[in-house]
Design a protein around this motif. Structure first.
Motif, short mmCIF file in Angstrom:
data_model
loop_
_atom_site.label_atom_id
_atom_site.label_comp_id
_atom_site.label_asym_id
_atom_site.label_seq_id
_atom_site.Cartn_x
_atom_site.Cartn_y
_atom_site.Cartn_z
N GLU A 3 10.82 28.82 6.45
CA GLU A 3 12.02 29.09 7.23
C GLU A 3 12.96 27.88 6.97
OE1 GLU A 3 12.04 31.50 10.63
OE2 GLU A 3 10.67 32.94 9.74
N GLN A 4 12.65 26.76 7.47
CA GLN A 4 13.44 25.66 7.74
C GLN A 4 14.08 25.12 6.22
OE1 GLN A 4 14.57 23.57 10.10
NE2 GLN A 4 15.61 22.68 8.41
N GLN A 5 13.02 25.28 5.17
CA GLN A 5 13.72 25.01 3.80
C GLN A 5 14.54 26.06 3.39
OE1 GLN A 5 9.50 24.92 2.24
NE2 GLN A 5 9.85 22.84 1.50
N ILE A 6 14.25 27.49 3.67
CA ILE A 6 15.27 28.38 3.31
C ILE A 6 16.70 28.17 3.83
CG2 ILE A 6 15.74 30.79 3.50
CD1 ILE A 6 12.58 31.27 3.52
N GLN A 7 16.63 27.63 5.43
CA GLN A 7 17.66 27.67 6.13
C GLN A 7 18.67 26.49 5.50
OE1 GLN A 7 16.76 26.55 10.24
NE2 GLN A 7 15.76 28.60 10.67
N THR A 8 17.89 25.40 4.94
CA THR A 8 18.54 23.95 4.22
C THR A 8 19.23 24.57 3.14
OG1 THR A 8 17.09 22.49 5.39
CG2 THR A 8 18.21 22.00 3.34
N ILE A 10 20.18 27.66 2.34
CA ILE A 10 21.28 28.58 2.50
C ILE A 10 22.65 27.74 3.15
CG2 ILE A 10 22.05 30.37 4.24
CD1 ILE A 10 19.23 31.51 4.05
N LYS A 11 22.35 26.88 3.97
CA LYS A 11 23.35 25.95 4.39
C LYS A 11 24.06 25.08 3.45
CE LYS A 11 23.89 22.35 8.00
NZ LYS A 11 23.41 21.61 9.04
#
Length: 88
Positions: A3-8, A10-11
């Motif tokens: 999820e952290q990698q996906i968030q990064t 997207i951001k």
């Protein structure tokens, strides 16, 4: 992908489109989405889940509340892939 990698991911893509994006780490309201993106005075909240992730009832409530207040809300499992849910 975490999820952290996906968030990064997207951001970075939203920032490239001119959004101000911040990760909401600790707020006084439990269940608030992971990311806040602002552009042209409009707030967009994004909850990030892994592809098979599940929203908690509290997260569903918070997303519904934000939507009622005129915010755009999304649940994404990858860049520009909206999570499929019938409750938001």
């Amino acid at each position: 992908m975490s999820e952290q990698q996906i968030q990064t991911k997207i951001k970075k893509k939203l920032q490239a489109q001119g959004y101000f994006v911040t990760k909401l780490i600790k707020t006084s309201t439990n269940g608030i989405p992971d990311l806040l993106a602002i552009k042209d005075g409009k707030a967009t909240f994004i909850e990030v889940k892994k592809e098979n992730g599940i929203l908690s009832p509290l997260q569903e409530l918070r997303l519904s509340e934000l939507k009622k207040h005129g915010c755009q809300v999304y649940v994404w499992s990858d860049w520009n892939i909206e999570f499929k849910t019938n409750t938001i």
